[in-house]
Write an enzyme that holds these catalytic residues in place. Structure first.
Site, PDB file in Angstrom:
ATOM      1  CE1 TYR A 141      11.111 -12.540  18.391  1.00 59.86           C
ATOM      2  CE2 TYR A 141      12.122 -14.095  16.881  1.00 59.86           C
ATOM      3  CZ  TYR A 141      11.662 -13.773  18.147  1.00 59.86           C
ATOM      4  OH  TYR A 141      11.762 -14.695  19.160  1.00 59.86           O
ATOM      5  CE  LYS A 216       1.323 -10.671  30.473  1.00 63.04           C
ATOM      6  NZ  LYS A 216       0.627 -11.390  31.549  1.00 63.04           N
ATOM      7  CG  ASP A 250       0.726 -14.687  31.786  1.00 60.72           C
ATOM      8  OD1 ASP A 250      -0.135 -14.694  30.888  1.00 60.72           O
ATOM      9  OD2 ASP A 250       0.683 -13.870  32.739  1.00 60.72           O
ATOM     10  CG  ASP A 274      11.315 -18.182  18.604  1.00 63.04           C
ATOM     11  OD1 ASP A 274      11.461 -19.375  18.299  1.00 63.04           O
ATOM     12  OD2 ASP A 274      12.265 -17.366  18.619  1.00 63.04           O
ATOM     13  CG  ASP A 278      11.820 -23.923  21.108  1.00 60.08           C
ATOM     14  OD1 ASP A 278      11.471 -24.017  19.915  1.00 60.08           O
ATOM     15  OD2 ASP A 278      13.012 -23.807  21.456  1.00 60.08           O
TER      16      ASP A 278
END
Ligand code: ATP
Length: 380
Positions: A141, A216, A250, A274, A278
């Site tokens: 970002y 990850k 994941d 982010d 959600d």
């Protein structure tokens, strides 16, 4: 006497666009009612920035306002974004500018089961009570990258953050020539250490002994291997009472859907935070209940996770609970813990005691934004 008696706080309020003003009205009134029950007072200073201000004046967020805002105890924000303005202009010019200007390095997104709020996955008698602690200044970002139609990206990579600056260039040629895009991500020891401290302190406050680092590193070893190692080292060195577990993003998403109540503090790099928050919000009840805070050592800003939802603005369909619960985070941040609990309890009581038709429209009831606001205030 409680510690809040006679205390006064000045709170900046930027209601913004779409459903922002409707949901902020409820958040303000709830925070006011609770604080005054505890003998404290909140003075709200309104700022007009957002789509209509931009369309009228061509100004997004002037530096003079930033300076003034820095003097407040905290900020409440409704939502930014409007179909009449090209996507990105207001989000970058207001939301991201505020986050970076005030070095709000924590994005705090709790998710908790609420009474009478339907969940898409059975909880088998357990409650969701987790919190995403998302690094808010780095990762993918940082906005450095470019796209090219001519097979060559050559872009400056200058970055200024509160704790450091970086300079350089991204120079990349692709063969055979074809359109492509490249974007750079960054994680520094400075930022990963401080967000890890915040996550560990959050776990301590919650009376928990574990944090889960969302990573990850198997597929993106430099970026997320670094994040994971730095987080683990920081936690082990400075928080011997906290165990630092690691989950690949994941696998975490898979487990979250199958057992939404199994996690507590989730420490995430910016991008995963982010997305995971959600998912968590969806599992716990929906956009209308997901609260958030952007927290730093200067001005901190509290806002619902949802955006301006122009499709339902002005219809009464907006659920203000996410904004009200964001005011709970704000009250806690300024030290009004008791008032925060009052608002939280009022939301639970309203939901618990509601007949089906008194629930928010989002949850299959008939109550409009204004009716929910009144019901919450009545319960404070
Ligand atoms: P952004 O792109 O800035 O995230 P958006 O307005 O496109 O914002 P969201 O606000 O995230 O999207 O919301 C997506 C949809 O969820 C909305 O279109 C709306 O129908 C619903 N929604 C969002 N917030 C609420 C809320 N507080 N109450 C009820 N429904 C909501």
């Amino acid at each position: 006497m409680n510690g809040a008696e006679g205390k006064r706080f000045s709170i900046a309020v930027l209601a913004g666009d779409g459903i922002g003003p409707e949901v902020i009205s409820a958040a303000r009134r709830a925070a006011d009612a609770a604080a005054s029950r505890d003998g404290a007072s909140l003075e709200w200073v309104e700022y007009p920035f957002g789509a209509s201000f931009y369309l009228r004046t061509n100004e997004i967020l002037p530096d003079s306002a930033l300076k003034e805002m820095s003097a407040h105890s905290a900020m409440m924000l409704g939502a930014i974004g409007d179909p009449a303005v090209k996507p990105g202009i207001l989000e970058r010019g207001i939301l991201l500018k505020l986050r970076f200007e005030f070095d709000q390095y924590v994005n705090l997104r709790p998710a908790a089961s609420l009474p009478n709020v339907p969940t898409p996955v059975p909880l088998n008698g357990r409650r969701i009570d987790s919190v995403v602690v998302r690094e808010n200044t780095e990762d993918l970002y940082i906005g450095l990258g470019d796209m090219s139609d001519a097979g060559c990206v050559d872009a400056p990579m200058d970055l200024k953050r509160a704790g450091y600056s970086a300079t350089g260039r991204l120079s990349l040629r692709i063969s055979p020539e074809m359109p492509f895009a490249a974007q750079v991500a960054l994680n520094t020891k400075f930022a990963v250490e401080r967000i890890t401290r915040y996550a560990c302190e959050t776990a301590r406050k919650r009376g928990e002994k574990v944090i889960t680092v969302v990573s990850k590193s198997n597929a993106v070893p430099a970026l997320y291997g670094f994040f994971e190692d730095t987080a683990r080292e920081t936690a082990n060195r400075e928080f011997p009472d906290i165990e630092c577990k690691v989950a690949n993003v994941d696998a975490l998403c898979y487990h979250l859907v199958r057992s939404p109540a199994m996690y507590g503090v989730l420490l995430c790099p910016n991008l995963f935070g982010d997305i995971v928050s959600d998912l968590q919000a969806g599992l716990a009840g929906g956009m209308g209940t997901a609260a958030g805070g952007n927290i730093g050592d200067g001005l901190s800003m509290f806002e619902p996770v949802h955006g301006s939802a122009p499709d339902i603005a002005g219809t009464g369909r907006a659920n203000p609970i996410a904004a009200v619960l964001s005011s709970v985070l704000m009250l806690r941040h300024i030290g009004l813990d008791k008032s925060a609990e009052r608002v939280e309890r009022a939301v639970s009581r309203y939901l618990e005691s509601s007949r089906r038709q008194e629930l928010p429209i989002e949850f299959g009831g008939d109550f409009t934004c204004g009716q929910i606001e009144e019901a919450i205030i009545k319960n404070i």
